[in-house]
Design an enzyme around this catalytic site. Sequence first.
Site, PDB file in Angstrom:
ATOM      1  N   ARG A 212       0.837  -1.205   0.000  1.00  0.00           N
ATOM      2  CA  ARG A 212       0.000   0.000   0.000  1.00  0.00           C
ATOM      3  C   ARG A 212       0.872   1.254   0.000  1.00  0.00           C
ATOM      4  O   ARG A 212       0.665   2.171  -0.784  1.00  0.00           O
ATOM      5  CB  ARG A 212      -0.917  -0.023   1.226  1.00  0.00           C
ATOM      6  CG  ARG A 212      -2.239  -0.749   1.063  1.00  0.00           C
ATOM      7  CD  ARG A 212      -2.108  -2.160   0.543  1.00  0.00           C
ATOM      8  NE  ARG A 212      -3.369  -2.881   0.534  1.00  0.00           N
ATOM      9  CZ  ARG A 212      -3.754  -3.723   1.493  1.00  0.00           C
ATOM     10  NH1 ARG A 212      -2.972  -3.948   2.553  1.00  0.00           N
ATOM     11  NH2 ARG A 212      -4.902  -4.362   1.402  1.00  0.00           N
ATOM     12  N   ASP A 241      -0.267  -6.752  -3.644  1.00  0.00           N
ATOM     13  CA  ASP A 241      -1.656  -6.449  -3.288  1.00  0.00           C
ATOM     14  C   ASP A 241      -2.304  -5.691  -4.435  1.00  0.00           C
ATOM     15  O   ASP A 241      -1.698  -5.486  -5.493  1.00  0.00           O
ATOM     16  CB  ASP A 241      -1.727  -5.649  -1.991  1.00  0.00           C
ATOM     17  CG  ASP A 241      -2.948  -6.031  -1.160  1.00  0.00           C
ATOM     18  OD1 ASP A 241      -4.080  -5.826  -1.634  1.00  0.00           O
ATOM     19  OD2 ASP A 241      -2.762  -6.535  -0.048  1.00  0.00           O
ATOM     20  N   HIS A 312      -6.735  -9.892  -3.688  1.00  0.00           N
ATOM     21  CA  HIS A 312      -5.699  -8.850  -3.572  1.00  0.00           C
ATOM     22  C   HIS A 312      -4.735  -8.947  -4.753  1.00  0.00           C
ATOM     23  O   HIS A 312      -3.519  -8.840  -4.598  1.00  0.00           O
ATOM     24  CB  HIS A 312      -4.960  -8.990  -2.245  1.00  0.00           C
ATOM     25  CG  HIS A 312      -5.818  -8.666  -1.047  1.00  0.00           C
ATOM     26  ND1 HIS A 312      -6.196  -7.379  -0.728  1.00  0.00           N
ATOM     27  CD2 HIS A 312      -6.393  -9.470  -0.120  1.00  0.00           C
ATOM     28  CE1 HIS A 312      -6.957  -7.397   0.351  1.00  0.00           C
ATOM     29  NE2 HIS A 312      -7.101  -8.658   0.739  1.00  0.00           N
ATOM     30  N   GLU A 375      -9.906 -12.519   2.195  1.00  0.00           N
ATOM     31  CA  GLU A 375     -10.810 -11.538   1.576  1.00  0.00           C
ATOM     32  C   GLU A 375     -10.963 -11.738   0.073  1.00  0.00           C
ATOM     33  O   GLU A 375     -11.019 -10.772  -0.693  1.00  0.00           O
ATOM     34  CB  GLU A 375     -10.304 -10.118   1.880  1.00  0.00           C
ATOM     35  CG  GLU A 375     -10.275  -9.797   3.366  1.00  0.00           C
ATOM     36  CD  GLU A 375      -9.718  -8.424   3.679  1.00  0.00           C
ATOM     37  OE1 GLU A 375     -10.176  -7.806   4.653  1.00  0.00           O
ATOM     38  OE2 GLU A 375      -8.818  -7.960   2.947  1.00  0.00           O
ATOM     39  N   TRP A 441      -6.172 -14.291  11.907  1.00  0.00           N
ATOM     40  CA  TRP A 441      -6.308 -12.835  12.013  1.00  0.00           C
ATOM     41  C   TRP A 441      -7.720 -12.393  12.360  1.00  0.00           C
ATOM     42  O   TRP A 441      -7.911 -11.320  12.937  1.00  0.00           O
ATOM     43  CB  TRP A 441      -5.858 -12.154  10.722  1.00  0.00           C
ATOM     44  CG  TRP A 441      -6.818 -12.248   9.559  1.00  0.00           C
ATOM     45  CD1 TRP A 441      -6.939 -13.273   8.683  1.00  0.00           C
ATOM     46  CD2 TRP A 441      -7.785 -11.273   9.154  1.00  0.00           C
ATOM     47  NE1 TRP A 441      -7.908 -13.013   7.747  1.00  0.00           N
ATOM     48  CE2 TRP A 441      -8.444 -11.772   8.013  1.00  0.00           C
ATOM     49  CE3 TRP A 441      -8.156 -10.015   9.644  1.00  0.00           C
ATOM     50  CZ2 TRP A 441      -9.460 -11.070   7.366  1.00  0.00           C
ATOM     51  CZ3 TRP A 441      -9.166  -9.309   8.993  1.00  0.00           C
ATOM     52  CH2 TRP A 441      -9.799  -9.837   7.869  1.00  0.00           C
ATOM     53  N   TYR A 466      -3.130  -5.657  15.539  1.00  0.00           N
ATOM     54  CA  TYR A 466      -3.022  -4.831  14.332  1.00  0.00           C
ATOM     55  C   TYR A 466      -2.527  -3.448  14.747  1.00  0.00           C
ATOM     56  O   TYR A 466      -3.238  -2.692  15.409  1.00  0.00           O
ATOM     57  CB  TYR A 466      -4.373  -4.750  13.627  1.00  0.00           C
ATOM     58  CG  TYR A 466      -4.582  -5.848  12.599  1.00  0.00           C
ATOM     59  CD1 TYR A 466      -4.054  -7.115  12.790  1.00  0.00           C
ATOM     60  CD2 TYR A 466      -5.310  -5.614  11.441  1.00  0.00           C
ATOM     61  CE1 TYR A 466      -4.236  -8.120  11.861  1.00  0.00           C
ATOM     62  CE2 TYR A 466      -5.502  -6.614  10.501  1.00  0.00           C
ATOM     63  CZ  TYR A 466      -4.962  -7.868  10.720  1.00  0.00           C
ATOM     64  OH  TYR A 466      -5.153  -8.865   9.790  1.00  0.00           O
ATOM     65  N   ASP A 468      -1.857  -0.826  12.905  1.00  0.00           N
ATOM     66  CA  ASP A 468      -2.355   0.346  12.187  1.00  0.00           C
ATOM     67  C   ASP A 468      -3.612   0.893  12.841  1.00  0.00           C
ATOM     68  O   ASP A 468      -4.113   1.936  12.419  1.00  0.00           O
ATOM     69  CB  ASP A 468      -2.601   0.036  10.709  1.00  0.00           C
ATOM     70  CG  ASP A 468      -3.428  -1.212  10.505  1.00  0.00           C
ATOM     71  OD1 ASP A 468      -3.256  -2.185  11.264  1.00  0.00           O
ATOM     72  OD2 ASP A 468      -4.243  -1.244   9.567  1.00  0.00           O
ATOM     73  N   TRP A 516      -0.537  -2.792   8.521  1.00  0.00           N
ATOM     74  CA  TRP A 516      -1.031  -2.449   7.187  1.00  0.00           C
ATOM     75  C   TRP A 516      -0.871  -0.951   6.988  1.00  0.00           C
ATOM     76  O   TRP A 516      -1.044  -0.165   7.916  1.00  0.00           O
ATOM     77  CB  TRP A 516      -2.493  -2.870   7.045  1.00  0.00           C
ATOM     78  CG  TRP A 516      -2.691  -4.326   7.348  1.00  0.00           C
ATOM     79  CD1 TRP A 516      -3.161  -4.872   8.498  1.00  0.00           C
ATOM     80  CD2 TRP A 516      -2.388  -5.428   6.474  1.00  0.00           C
ATOM     81  NE1 TRP A 516      -3.169  -6.249   8.401  1.00  0.00           N
ATOM     82  CE2 TRP A 516      -2.708  -6.615   7.174  1.00  0.00           C
ATOM     83  CE3 TRP A 516      -1.881  -5.519   5.182  1.00  0.00           C
ATOM     84  CZ2 TRP A 516      -2.532  -7.873   6.618  1.00  0.00           C
ATOM     85  CZ3 TRP A 516      -1.703  -6.769   4.624  1.00  0.00           C
ATOM     86  CH2 TRP A 516      -2.035  -7.933   5.326  1.00  0.00           C
ATOM     87  N   THR A 517      -0.569  -0.531   5.768  1.00  0.00           N
ATOM     88  CA  THR A 517      -0.081   0.840   5.568  1.00  0.00           C
ATOM     89  C   THR A 517      -0.966   1.700   4.668  1.00  0.00           C
ATOM     90  O   THR A 517      -0.479   2.650   4.068  1.00  0.00           O
ATOM     91  CB  THR A 517       1.349   0.808   4.993  1.00  0.00           C
ATOM     92  OG1 THR A 517       1.338   0.157   3.718  1.00  0.00           O
ATOM     93  CG2 THR A 517       2.306   0.100   5.934  1.00  0.00           C
ATOM     94  N   GLU A 518      -2.258   1.399   4.577  1.00  0.00           N
ATOM     95  CA  GLU A 518      -3.121   2.258   3.759  1.00  0.00           C
ATOM     96  C   GLU A 518      -2.968   3.739   4.139  1.00  0.00           C
ATOM     97  O   GLU A 518      -2.963   4.612   3.280  1.00  0.00           O
ATOM     98  CB  GLU A 518      -4.597   1.862   3.937  1.00  0.00           C
ATOM     99  CG  GLU A 518      -4.978   0.560   3.285  1.00  0.00           C
ATOM    100  CD  GLU A 518      -4.925  -0.604   4.248  1.00  0.00           C
ATOM    101  OE1 GLU A 518      -5.661  -1.573   4.069  1.00  0.00           O
ATOM    102  OE2 GLU A 518      -4.116  -0.541   5.204  1.00  0.00           O
TER     103      GLU A 518
END
Length: 814
Positions: A212, A241, A312, A375, A441, A466, A468, A516-518
């Site tokens: 991301r 991703d 993804h 997902e 997760w 998590y 983030d 996670w780096t969104e």
Amino acid sequence: MSARQMNEGRERMTRTRSNARQRWLAHTRLPIIALAGAAAIALAACGDRDASRPGTSAAVAAPIADGALVPKPARLQPAQGVFQLSAATPLLAADGDAETVARQFADFLQASGGPALDSAVGGPADGAIHFRIDPDFDAASAEAYTLDVGPDGVRVVAGDPAGLFYGAVTLWQLATARVGDAGTGTDIAIAAMRIEDAPRFGWRGFMLDSARHFQSVEEIKKLLDAMALHKLNVFHWHLTDDQGWRIEIKRYPKLTEVGACRVPAGDGGIDPATGAELRYCGFYTQAQIREVVAYAAERHITVMPELDIPGHATAAIAAYPELGTTARPLRPVGEWGVFENLFNTEEATMVFLENVLTEMVELFPGPYVHIGGDEAVKDQWQASARVQAHMRELGVADEMAMQGLMVERLEKFLAGHDKRLIGWDEILEAELPQTATVMSWRGIDGGIEAARKGHDVVMSPSSDLYLDYLQTDSPDEPPGRPATITVDEVYAFEPVPEALEAGQRGHILGLQANMWTEHTRFDARLEHNLFPRLAAVAETGWTPAADKDWDDFRRRLPVQLQRYRRLGIAYARTPFQVLATAEDARAAGTVTIELANPLDYEIRYSTDGSVPDADSPRYREPLRQPLPASVVAAAFADGRALAEPQTFAFDAASLLSRTDEQLVTCPDLGSLLLRLEDDGPVEGERAIFNVTIFYPCWQWNRADLDGIAALKVRLGRIPYYFQLAHDEPRRRFEPARSAHGELLVHGGGCDGALLASVPMPAEPDTDGFLELEAPLAANGRQDLCIRVSGDTRPTMWVLDRVELVAQEPPGDRR
């Protein structure tokens, strides 16, 4: 057709499907061999080791008695005396591996402000620090070590370089336990003690999403150093991703030529000088991958890559459209969320995945490869005649079973390369090869189910690990995901569930924190999110469960912060700051101020503008002050402020306004709270907003409307850059009654009386914001609910600030 003919036809079809399935699974480049050898089970060596732990920790009666060690060692026994470390202290090593560890210790010490030390092979032991690998060292774990500190010298002994390295890390922590920020100095006193230490779990992991947002090799190395100094040993690298493909694959150059670049949503994707698309790009060459892997190995960290399938996958499909399921052209996406783009199930696609893995396994020598599996929304597969026909050919009952067949084939392929497959817990929803490992997760239930079925498990629940997620309620938090996971909540997580039967607990390999780096554009924000919460993860992974103690960890944490500062780690200050809330009584001309620290450190304050110190009043109950009022406050430990003091000023005007951080979400309506960043400017800081993306709604509880004429609302507008697949219908919109919707203000909550409705314009002002004033005719304390009606996608209105506008005194009216 007779019944017999029908049965024979079914049998032929079953045999045909079975044969096709076996041919599809068997299409691997190497023979399938059994996974064997110590390397394959090295990370599973410890499991839940409480029954065999060396002992319990004990207090040390010396300055910084236990060195404020993080993680706490399994056994610490105090001794008499002090060892004096100085620039003249020799480092002695018995062989090549030991000499490497000695030099690493010297490098760590010098990098954190300590003296420069020289290492040598052999020599006198008196007054020296001696590193030795003992072939007869008796320990169940290769990561075990002993550390003896005495007035005449220090001895670090282990049976393996990994254990010796962790002994060196502990010694480095002992040498950096000096109170204050002046650095460790040239003369360091270390209390005498004996430590016998080994980790509780063999898997102590951290996952970084480089897909991301992209991190430089130097930042990756900095994080690996930090992992090593926390005794973490698995770096899970999320490299592919929807938003980007970050690893060079020489056989498929378009994966990085096309798949490594996306166009951010909104103004962030527009060059302000030319108006052209502004792409966000980045990938790691294979040479850089090898560099990172080697750097990690020197610190006894295994790098585990992730190739996410079947979902993804947008970036890969954008590069090679034949891998996808629809004919719609794709680009690496500039939005966040869950996308329906899946790899198709065809033979050519499986060969592609195997070819990619062939290059990846050569780059990553560790025993595991992560294949994602999370997902994967199956809408495209369900709508694809080709996929459905292929499923019938293979005799697959449904789409989840088709995904399971892909996992099974990749598991066999990886086994043929002496690798083990691991995936997110969705892979449990189909038949799973026994050797596959599950990373749980979606809570811990998937891990429990997997362990009961005989699968190894890494616990990584989003509810606890998590990073983030926001870690405090402070307005100084950077953008992040919904809800809050505090340092103490991370620390409280127990990887081995009580519900799991004793005979299955050995399947719990350990735990892993995920980042996670969104919403993480900068390295400083990344480090803010990781530290100090990663220290809490480290202690859970290393320290025997019976010896974990939150209050003791909190006591040791301030020294750990000093180490971060010396190493230039931009840890989060917010858990160590003071938060203030105010309840106004305007008619009485007073304000009641409540102070709090997220981690419950003591608070010292002043009301005269002076900087508080250890002798300032300690906050114990709300402060009632006449208006205007000012409070300066800081959190303290051992007489020292943990963060810069903060000033909170209140007057009649400030009590009439609230920022979005000071408002709450509408009960039962505003689900999925995010802290979002504006889409511009391209460079530099951007505005940040708290918003619930399913139902944008803000509420000012107990707003005092006596003497109020209007509500002034400042709004911004950002892209609605979320794809949420099957959750998308949960997004609600209040019906608009005019062309661009209305600003709606309700009293008594969102179901209460409508107090104001103001038409919205088509666009914000040139600065990207808009200010509207809504007349109010109400009194008393009410919960004000604020919304904007209408479906405004692909953009959304977000609230920045609200202000109650007082009625003009009668004498001021014109």
